[in-house]
Scaffold this active site. Structure first.
Site, mmCIF file in Angstrom:
data_model
loop_
_atom_site.group_PDB
_atom_site.id
_atom_site.type_symbol
_atom_site.label_atom_id
_atom_site.label_comp_id
_atom_site.label_asym_id
_atom_site.label_seq_id
_atom_site.Cartn_x
_atom_site.Cartn_y
_atom_site.Cartn_z
ATOM 1 N N GLU A 90 32.764 45.214 44.946
ATOM 2 C CA GLU A 90 32.410 46.510 45.516
ATOM 3 C C GLU A 90 32.344 47.525 44.376
ATOM 4 O O GLU A 90 33.212 47.528 43.489
ATOM 5 C CB GLU A 90 33.435 46.970 46.562
ATOM 6 N N ASP A 98 34.826 39.331 47.076
ATOM 7 C CA ASP A 98 34.177 40.643 47.006
ATOM 8 C C ASP A 98 33.878 41.144 45.605
ATOM 9 O O ASP A 98 34.708 41.008 44.693
ATOM 10 C CB ASP A 98 35.094 41.720 47.620
ATOM 11 N N GLU A 156 36.910 35.557 52.198
ATOM 12 C CA GLU A 156 35.984 36.557 51.651
ATOM 13 C C GLU A 156 36.193 36.676 50.148
ATOM 14 O O GLU A 156 37.332 36.614 49.659
ATOM 15 C CB GLU A 156 36.236 37.907 52.336
#
Length: 291
Positions: A105, A103, A101
């Site tokens: 955010e 990311d 993953e």
């Protein structure tokens, strides 16, 4: 001479094949809602998206295809006003307990307070590699470009073409790197008021709902994941796999200067310096050059 011609033909065929693996995407053609579709929408010709969070539900979208290497970019205008307790997430992820993953955010905040941009990477299901930043602009006033550039050599997070983080491939030294699993593109807007703003001390003010994040111009200039065969095919150093070009193997001097500027002035958390959290047992990549 005949051998050279045969080699040229092989390379040409590979190049033509991989031209078809490139995806120039938009939301309507390449993504679908995986939750909260009843109050979010893809607009116009498919280049615009609205994700909505209210007391009934948040919302999320994901790509129809998975990718292995390339450049994934999105223009995003974050939730304005009192966004405390909300998280707007934009990331790549595979599935399963050993998932990879990458990311972005965006952690909301009270009116007048800056957003926190949270980045992380998981390899083989292991995360805890958070780096956080404040932004040098108001991300709610206009659209800004957030790009994840991922190739066999390194991963670079960009904001408006400015590199803010690099994770290099040290797999040969026993450090896991995400290069064997295709990842889909996801984005969501959700209630995270148990942790997002001041560690959960500031809760969502539902009188400010609905909360809306706006998106534009999703582009996936990336290699389609077609199963394990893609592990080698998407990493081939051929012209169609433009992300394997030497120019993308290391930041330029100018980009390194931009990276330093961001990290010197806007980084607020780095897992590589949080000795207390990890009891001095720091991740091995923390001692390696990352640019």
């Amino acid at each position: 001479m005949a051998g050279s011609r045969a080699m040229f033909i092989v390379v040409f065929v590979f190049a033509m094949a991989f031209q078809h693996s490139m995806v120039h995407a938009n939301f309507r053609k390449s993504m679908y809602f995986n939750w909260g579709a009843n109050h979010s929408s893809i607009l116009g010709n498919g280049d615009d998206l609205r994700l909505v969070l209210d007391q009934t539900s948040g919302s999320g979208i994901q790509s129809k295809r998975a990718f292995l290497f390339g450049s994934i970019e999105m223009l995003i205008k974050l939730v304005p006003g009192n966004s405390a307790g909300t998280v707007t997430a934009y990331y790549l992820s595979s599935t399963g307990a050993k998932h990879d993953e990458i990311d972005f955010e965006f952690l909301g905040n009270s009116t007048g307070e800056p957003y926190t941009m949270h980045t992380n990477i998981y390899t083989q299901g292991q995360g805890n590699r958070e780096q956080q930043f404040k932004l040098w602009f108001d991300p709610t006033a206009n659209y800004h470009n957030y790009t994840i550039h991922w190739n066999p050599t390194e991963i670079v997070w960009y904001v408006d073409s400015v590199p803010i983080r690099v994770f290099k491939n040290y797999e040969s030294e026993g450090i896991a790197y995400p290069n064997k699993q295709g990842m889909r593109v996801y984005s969501s807007l959700w209630n995270a008021d148990n942790w997002a703003t001041r560690g959960g001390l500031v809760k969502i003010d539902w009188t400010s709902a609905p909360f809306v994040a706006n998106y534009r111009s999703f582009r996936a200039r990336a290699c389609k994941w077609d199963g394990p065969v893609s592990i080698s095919q998407c990493a081939l150093p051929i012209r169609a796999n433009w992300w394997t070009s030497p120019v993308y193997q290391q930041l330029s001097s100018r980009q390194q200067g931009q990276l330093k500027w961001v990290r010197d002035n806007y980084m607020i958390y780095n897992y590589c310096t949080d000795f207390k959290r990890f009891n001095g047992q720091m991740a091995p990549e923390c001692s390696k050059p990352q640019f």
